[in-house]
Design an enzyme around this catalytic site. Structure first.
Site, PDB file in Angstrom:
ATOM      1  N   GLY A 235       0.836  -1.194   0.000  1.00  0.00           N
ATOM      2  CA  GLY A 235       0.000   0.000   0.000  1.00  0.00           C
ATOM      3  C   GLY A 235       0.870   1.244   0.000  1.00  0.00           C
ATOM      4  N   PHE A 236       1.710   1.339   1.040  1.00  0.00           N
ATOM      5  CA  PHE A 236       2.683   2.431   1.172  1.00  0.00           C
ATOM      6  C   PHE A 236       2.010   3.793   1.136  1.00  0.00           C
ATOM      7  CE2 PHE A 236       4.714  -1.106  -1.239  1.00  0.00           C
ATOM      8  CZ  PHE A 236       5.404  -1.637  -0.167  1.00  0.00           C
ATOM      9  N   GLY A 506      -0.759   0.597  13.015  1.00  0.00           N
ATOM     10  CA  GLY A 506      -1.545  -0.618  12.795  1.00  0.00           C
ATOM     11  C   GLY A 506      -1.310  -1.697  13.832  1.00  0.00           C
ATOM     12  N   ARG A 615       8.518  -2.754  22.386  1.00  0.00           N
ATOM     13  CA  ARG A 615       8.699  -4.204  22.300  1.00  0.00           C
ATOM     14  C   ARG A 615       8.564  -4.634  20.843  1.00  0.00           C
ATOM     15  NH1 ARG A 615       5.927  -9.255  22.635  1.00  0.00           N
ATOM     16  NH2 ARG A 615       3.870  -8.343  22.332  1.00  0.00           N
ATOM     17  N   PRO A 619       9.589 -10.536  15.645  1.00  0.00           N
ATOM     18  CA  PRO A 619      10.974 -10.242  15.253  1.00  0.00           C
ATOM     19  C   PRO A 619      11.277 -10.489  13.777  1.00  0.00           C
ATOM     20  CG  PRO A 619      10.918 -11.480  17.302  1.00  0.00           C
ATOM     21  CD  PRO A 619       9.514 -11.438  16.800  1.00  0.00           C
ATOM     22  N   THR A 621       9.220 -10.582  11.022  1.00  0.00           N
ATOM     23  CA  THR A 621       8.601  -9.637  10.089  1.00  0.00           C
ATOM     24  C   THR A 621       9.075  -8.205  10.369  1.00  0.00           C
ATOM     25  OG1 THR A 621       6.630  -9.464  11.490  1.00  0.00           O
ATOM     26  CG2 THR A 621       6.574 -11.094   9.723  1.00  0.00           C
ATOM     27  N   GLN A 625      10.655  -5.563   7.733  1.00  0.00           N
ATOM     28  CA  GLN A 625      10.125  -4.208   7.529  1.00  0.00           C
ATOM     29  C   GLN A 625      11.241  -3.181   7.517  1.00  0.00           C
ATOM     30  OE1 GLN A 625       6.938  -3.488  10.434  1.00  0.00           O
ATOM     31  NE2 GLN A 625       6.034  -2.323   8.772  1.00  0.00           N
ATOM     32  N   LYS A 688       5.420   0.197  19.906  1.00  0.00           N
ATOM     33  CA  LYS A 688       5.312   1.436  19.122  1.00  0.00           C
ATOM     34  C   LYS A 688       5.423   1.053  17.648  1.00  0.00           C
ATOM     35  CE  LYS A 688       8.934   3.517  21.246  1.00  0.00           C
ATOM     36  NZ  LYS A 688       9.861   4.593  21.715  1.00  0.00           N
ATOM     37  N   GLU A 692       7.457   2.988   9.302  1.00  0.00           N
ATOM     38  CA  GLU A 692       7.806   4.274   8.699  1.00  0.00           C
ATOM     39  C   GLU A 692       9.064   4.855   9.310  1.00  0.00           C
ATOM     40  OE1 GLU A 692       4.579   6.267   6.996  1.00  0.00           O
ATOM     41  OE2 GLU A 692       3.122   5.093   8.101  1.00  0.00           O
TER      42      GLU A 692
END
Ligand code: FES
Ligand code: FES
Lengths: 725, 199
Positions: A235-236, A506, A615, A619, A621, A625, A688, A692
Site C-alpha cells: 500500500g505504502f 496498525g 517491544r 521479530p 517480520t 520491515q 510502538k 515508517e
C-alpha cells in the site's frame, strides 16, 4: 521477548494461493477500463464514444454521472473518505492530466481496452501549473488555510533571536522531488452486487473508508456494503482511502447486473491515485562552538492540488529530534494543477529528516565534531515542544549500538579520506530518524472453541508488514496455543470497522484490542490473568462448544465515542502527544557508500539500522520491515523522481521501467538491530510503530555519506551520477 | 496522437495490422487495437494438464491463465514486461507471461507457481527457503520471484551473490525483500543435486 517465528501467511504467498482483490474470478465477470484526459487542465467539450461502443463485446461506455447519483466522497484529510474530494466523470472540469473521462465496460479485457483506446475527446485546454515556483502556483500558510490545532506551526521560545545570537549558524535549503508509491499490486479489484448489498474485493489499507465513502457517495446504508481485503499487495499510503474508480464501477455493476473487474493500468496509477508531493525545506540551525544546538527554524513549502489542501506535518518530528530550546516551524502549501498528493511511506518525515539531518551533519563539520558524538550530545528525555516526558526514547542507544555494529570507530572524519583498493571513494554517514507513535480505536472479536482453536477478527490490514503474524504471536504466547490453532481475520468490514491502517499505528492498535479481548476471554473462561490456559478444556468446562468475546480499545486520552468515527470509516487516530507523555519511535542509520572511480556510480554496499519501536512484536517480520524501509530510503535518495513536463502536467515517467524503484542488484547488506524495550505508557503490550520510522533518516545518512566520500554537500534528491562527476 | 505499439512482439495478428493506434498518448493502456476479434484455437499444457482454449490473438498468456484458467497465482504488476510479477516457465525457460500472446504457446508446456509444489502439498525447497528467509512481505511479487529463482538456479546463474542479484533484477519487489530473496536462492542453489552445485 517473542520467539522468532515464520510469517504465518508465507505458505499462501509462496504457493500463489493468497487471494488479492483482482484474483477473484467468476463466469459472468465484466471488465472495465477508463479512458483518460490528455490535457492537464481545462474542460471536456465533447466525448465521442461511437467507435468505442461499436466494438464487439462492449456493454456500456459511461462519460457522465449525475452528481446526485454519485456525490463527492470528501477528502480523507478533510473529514471525508477519498484520496481527493474530486470525483471524476461528474462534471466537465479537467483538473489534472490522466483524469478519467469515460468508463468502458465490456465482456472481455481486450474489448474494454480496445474500446477505451477509441474514445475521442475534444477539450478546451488551459495553461498548467506544476512546479512550486511556477506562475499560477498559489502559496498558502497552512495554519491560516486549515485552522486545526494539530496543523498549526510549532513554535517554542524565540528561535529567530536565538539563531541570530548563535556562535555557529547553518542555513540551507533542501529540495525533495515528487515520488510515487508504486505498490506491486495494481489498484483495483472486483465490484459486485449481491441483492442490494454492494461487495468490493480490493486491496486497501482502509476498508472502513471504502465502506463509509461509498455509502456517502451512493446514498446507501453502510450496513449494505462489504469490503473484503484479506491481502493487500503493498500500500505504502497509496491505498489509504477510497479511490474514485470504485463509485462508477458500483453504478455500472448495478446497471449491468454483473460483477466488474477493474485492474488499473500501471501508467494510470501514477495519475489516478496519490503521490508524494514536491517539497522544499529551509533549515536554520544555531549552535555554540561545541555543536550544542540552541535554535532551529524549519520552513516547508509542500505541493498540493487546487481542489484539496494536503497538509504537511514535517515539523512535528524536526522539533523533537533533539533537545533544542528554541524552535520555529512554518508550513506552507502550494496549489498546483495535479491530482491531490498524499501519503507515501514516511510522507513528511522522510523529506523533513533528509533536510534536518543533512543540516545537522553540516553543523558537525562546521564545528569539527564527530556526527555521532554531536547527536548524542544533543539528545533529550523531554519533549521540547510540550515539556512532557517521552514515553520511551532510546535514540542514544540506537546510535551507540549502531556505531558499534557498523564499526564507526574506524572512520576518518575528513571528507575524501577513505578509499577502497579498486579506487572507489568510500563515505560513511549517519542520521537519526523519529516518527510519531500513534494509536487508533479498534474492535477485536475473539472466538475460542472446545477444540482449542482461537479466531480473532480485528481492525487492521495485512499489506506485508506482518500484522497477521504479530497478532497470531500475541495470542499464541498469551494463551500458550500453537500458532497453527490461531486464525486472524483482518481487512474485512464484516468482522470489524477496519479503521485506516497507516502512520505505523496498525500493529500497536490491533494488538492493544486483541490484548483486551484476551483479558475478556480469560474472565469468561474463569482463568487467571497470566497463567497458560488449556483453551479447549477451559471452553468445554463452560458447557459450550465456543466462547465469543469482544473488546474495544481507544488511544490514551481519547473520548469513548471516538469509536463511532471509526465505525463510520473516518480517521480517528491520536498521538503523538497524549495526556502526560509524548510518544515517538526512533532509529539510527549508518550507511556506507562507494563511488566507483570511472563511472562515478553510487553504490550502497552496507547499511546498519538500529530501531527503538518499543517491544518487538514479531521479530522476523519486523526485521524485514526495516530492511524494506532501507531499500525505500536507497530508492528515494538515489533513484526515484516522478518527472513532470511543465508544459503538459501529469507525469512523464509513469511506467515501472522509467520510474526506477530499486532492483535486487542495487541492494547490499542491511543489518538490523532492535533496542526491544517495551514502551511502558503507550499500551499494555508495549509496542510502538516501526514501518515508517525505519525509512526516516536513510536518505540523510546516504547524503551525509556521499559528502564524506566526495566533499560535496548535495541538497537535492535524488542524488545522481551527474552530481558527483 | 502518436502511434505506439508495445506488448505485441511476436504476435503475427498484431504485427500485420496497420491500424494500430494509441488514442491516449502516454496516458492510456498501451495495448494495441485491432478491428475484429479473430478466434484461434490453442492447445498447450499448464502444470502438466492439457488445455484447449479459443483465443482472441490479443489475449496475453497472463490474462488467459488468470481470467480463463483460474490460475491467479501469477500476478500482473505492469502488463509491460517491466516488473517480472507474471513470470512463468515455458518449456522450462522463464518468460514474462504478460508479453506472451497466449496463441503463441500452442503446443508448449507452461508451468506456473501453482505447479511448483508437489501435488501432495510438499513445498519445493526454494519455496521452503523463501519462508525460512522471510523473502517476502506483501507476497505480490513472490510467485514471480520463485519462478525466476528456479530458473536462475537451473540456468546456472546462482554462482555468486552478485550473479544471483543480477539475474533476479528483472523481478521487482517494492516491499524490498531482496536480501531474503537472495538468501533463499543462494541456499537452494547450494543444496546437493541443484544445477548450480553440480556446475
Ligand atoms: S506484469 Fe509482466 S512483467 Fe510486469
Ligand atoms: S513482497 Fe511485496 S512486492 Fe515483493
Amino acid at each position: 521477548m517473542s520467539t522468532p517465528t515464520r510469517r504465518v501467511d508465507a505458505r499462501e504467498k509462496v504457493t500463489g494461493a493468497a487471494r488479492y482483490g483482482a484474483d477473484r474470478t467468476s463466469p459472468d465477470l465484466a471488465h472495465a477500463v477508463f479512458a483518460v484526459s490528455t490535457i492537464g487542465k481545462g474542460r471536456v467539450v465533447n466525448v465521442d464514444t461511437a467507435a468505442a461502443e461499436a466494438v464487439p463485446g462492449v456493454l456500456t461506455v459511461l462519460t457522465r454521472i449525475d452528481p446526485a447519483e454519485l456525490g463527492s466522497p470528501g477528502f480523507v484529510m478533510g473529514g471525508g473518505y477519498g484520496f481527493q474530494s474530486l470525483q471524476p466523470l461528474t462534471d466537465d472540469r479537467i483538473a489534472y492530466r490522466g483524469q478519467p473521462i469515460a468508463l468502458v465496460v465490456a465482456d472481455t479485457l481486450v474489448a474494454a481496452t480496445e474500446a477505451a483506446n477509441l474514445v475521442r475527446a475534444e477539450y478546451e485546454a488551459e495553461p498548467v501549473t506544476s512546479d512550486l515556483d511556477a506562475e499560477g502556483a498559489e502559496t498558502l500558510v497552512q495554519e491560516e488555510a486549515i485552522p486545526l490545532p494539530f496543523l498549526a506551526d510549532i513554535v517554542v521560545g524565540d528561535a529567530d533571536a536565538a539563531f541570530a545570537g548563535s556562535a555557529v549558524r547553518i542555513e540551507e535549503t533542501y529540495e525533495l522531488p515528487r515520488q510515487h508509491q508504486v505498490p506491486m499490486e495494481l489498484i483495483g479489484g472486483v465490484v459486485e452486487w449481491r441483492g442490494d448489498t454492494l461487495v468490493v474485493h480490493e486491496g486497501t489499507q482502509n476498508a472502513g473508508a471504502l465502506r463509509g465513502g461509498l455509502a456517502k457517495q451512493l446514498g446507501m446504508d453502510p450496513a449494505k456494503i462489504e469490503i473484503i481485503a484479506p491481502y493487500t499487495g503493498g500500500g505504502f499510503g497509496q491505498k489509504n482511502s477510497l479511490q474514485p474508480h470504485v463509485g462508477p464501477l458500483a453504478l455500472a455493476a448495478r446497471r449491468l447486473g454483473r460483477p466488474i473487474k477493474f485492474v488499473m493500468p500501471r501508467t494510470q496509477t501514477f495519475h489516478q491515485a496519490s503521490f508524494r508531493p514536491a517539497s522544499r525545506h529551509l533549515v536554520r540551525l544555531g549552535a555554540d562552538e561545541t555543536g550544542r544546538l540552541l535554535a532551529a527554524v524549519h520552513e516547508v513549502d509542500q505541493q498540493t492540488s487546487r481542489h484539496d489542501l494536503f497538509p504537511s506535518m514535517s515539523t512535528e518530528i524536526t522539533s523533537r529530534l533533539y533537545g533544542i530550546g528554541h524552535f520555529r516551524g512554518r508550513q506552507r502549501l502550494v496549489r498546483t494543477d495535479v491530482q491531490t498528493p498524499g501519503f507515501m511511506r514516511a510522507p513528511f518525515e522522510h523529506p523533513a529528516a533528509f533536510a534536518f539531518e543533512s543540516a545537522v551533519d553540516e553543523l558537525a563539520y562546521a564545528v569539527g565534531q564527530d556526527p555521532v558524538a554531536l547527536r548524542l550530545a544533543n539528545d533529550t528525555d523531554v519533549d521540547p515542544v510540550t515539556g512532557q516526558p517521552f514515553s520511551s526514547r532510546y535514540l542514544a542507544e540506537c546510535l551507540r549500538r549502531g556505531a558499534d555494529m557498523f564499526g564507526w570507530a574506524g572512520r576518518t572524519h575528513e571528507p575524501r579520506s577513505m578509499r577502497a583498493s579498486d579506487g572507489s571513494r568510500i563515505g560513511w554517514g549517519v542520521a537519526s530518524g523519529v516518527y510519531p507513535a500513534s494509536v487508533a480505536p479498534a474492535v477485536a472479536r475473539l472466538t475460542a472453541t472446545s477444540e482449542g482453536k482461537v479466531t480473532v477478527g480485528v481492525d487492521g490490514h495485512e499489506m506485508g508488514q506482518g500484522i497477521r503474524t504479530a497478532i497470531t504471536l500475541l495470542i499464541s504466547e498469551d494463551l500458550s496455543v500453537g500458532v497453527d490453532d490461531v486464525t486472524v481475520d483482518v481487512g474485512d468490514t464484516r468482522v470489524a470497522p477496519q479503521h485506516l491502517t497507516a502512520g505505523s499505528w496498525g500493529t500497536a492498535t490491533a494488538l492493544q484490542a486483541v490484548h483486551a479481548a484476551l483479558r475478556e476471554l480469560r474472565k469468561h473462561l474463569n482463568v487467571a490473568d497470566s497463567d497458560p490456559v488449556d483453551v479447549g478444556a477451559a471452553v468445554a468446562a463452560t458447557g459450550q462448544t465456543s466462547v465469543e468475546v469482544e473488546a474495544t480499545t481507544i488511544a490514551p486520552g481519547q473520548p469513548p465515542e471516538i469509536i463511532e468515527r471509526s465505525r463510520a470509516g473516518l480517521v480517528a487516530f491520536a498521538g503523538p502527544v497524549y495526556p502526560g507523555f509524548t510518544a515517538f519511535s526512533f532509529i539510527a542509520h549508518f550507511v556506507e557508500v562507494r563511488i566507483e572511480p570511472t563511472t562515478r556510480r553510487i553504490r550502497v554496499p552496507r547499511v546498519v539500522s538500529v530501531a527503538d519501536c518499543g517491544r518487538v512484536a514479531s521479530p522476523v517480520t519486523a526485521a524485514s520491515q526495516v530492511r524494506g524501509a532501507v531499500v525505500w530510503g536507497i530508492g528515494a535518495s538515489l533513484r526515484e523522481r516522478s518527472e513532470v513536463d511543465p508544459r503538459f502536467g501529469g507525469f512523464a515517467n509513469a511506467t515501472m521501467e522509467e520510474y526506477p524503484i530499486p532492483v535486487n542488484a542495487d541492494i547490499g547488506e542491511i543489518e538490523v538491530g532492535f533496542v526491544d524495550k517495551p514502551d511502558p505508557m503507550l499500551n499494555p503490550v508495549g509496542v510502538k510503530g516501526l514501518g515508517e520510522v525505519a525509512m526516516v533518516g536513510v536518505a540523510a545518512a546516504i547524503g551525509n555519506a556521499v559528502f564524506h566520500a566526495t566533499g560535496r554537500r548535495l541538497r537535492r534528491l535524488p542524488i545522481r551520477i551527474e552530481d558527483v562527476l | 496522437m502518436t502511434a505506439i505499439v508495445r506488448g505485441s512482439g511476436g504476435n503475427p495478428a498484431n504485427a500485420a495490422d496497420e491500424d494500430v493506434c494509441l488514442a491516449l498518448g502516454s496516458m492510456g493502456s498501451s495495448e494495441s487495437t485491432i478491428s475484429s476479434a479473430v478466434r484461434t484455437e490453442t492447445t498447450f499444457t499448464v502444470n502438466g494438464r492439457s488445455v484447449r482454449v479459443e483465443l482472441d490473438p490479443r489475449e496475453s498468456l497472463l490474462d488467459v491463465l488468470r481470467e480463463r484458467l483460474g490460475l491467479t497465482g501469477t500476478k500482473k504488476g505492469c502488463d509491460h514486461g517491466q516488473c517480472g510479477a507474471c513470470t512463468v516457465h515455458l518449456d522450462g525457460r522463464r518468460i514474462v507471461s504478460c508479453l506472451t500472446p497466449a496463441v503463441q504457446v500452442n503446443g508448449q508446456a507452461v508451468t506456473t507457481i501453482e505447479g511448483v509444489a508437489d501435488p501432495d502439498g510438499t513445498l519445493h525447497p526454494l519455496q521452503e527457503a523463501f519462508i525460512d528467509n522471510d523473502a517476502l512481505q506483501c507476497g505480490y511479487c513472490t510467485p514471480g520471484q520463485v519462478m525466476s529463482g528456479l530458473a536462475c538456479i537451473a540456468e546456472g546463474h546462482a554462482g555468486s551473490d552478485d550473479e544471483i542479484r543480477e539475474y533476479l533484477s528483472g523481478n521487482l519487489c517494492r516491499c524490498g525483500a531482496y536480501a531474503g530473496i537472495l538468501a533463499a536462492v543462494r541456499e537452494t542453489a547450494r543444496r546437493p543435486n541443484s544445477p548450480s552445485s553440480e556446475g
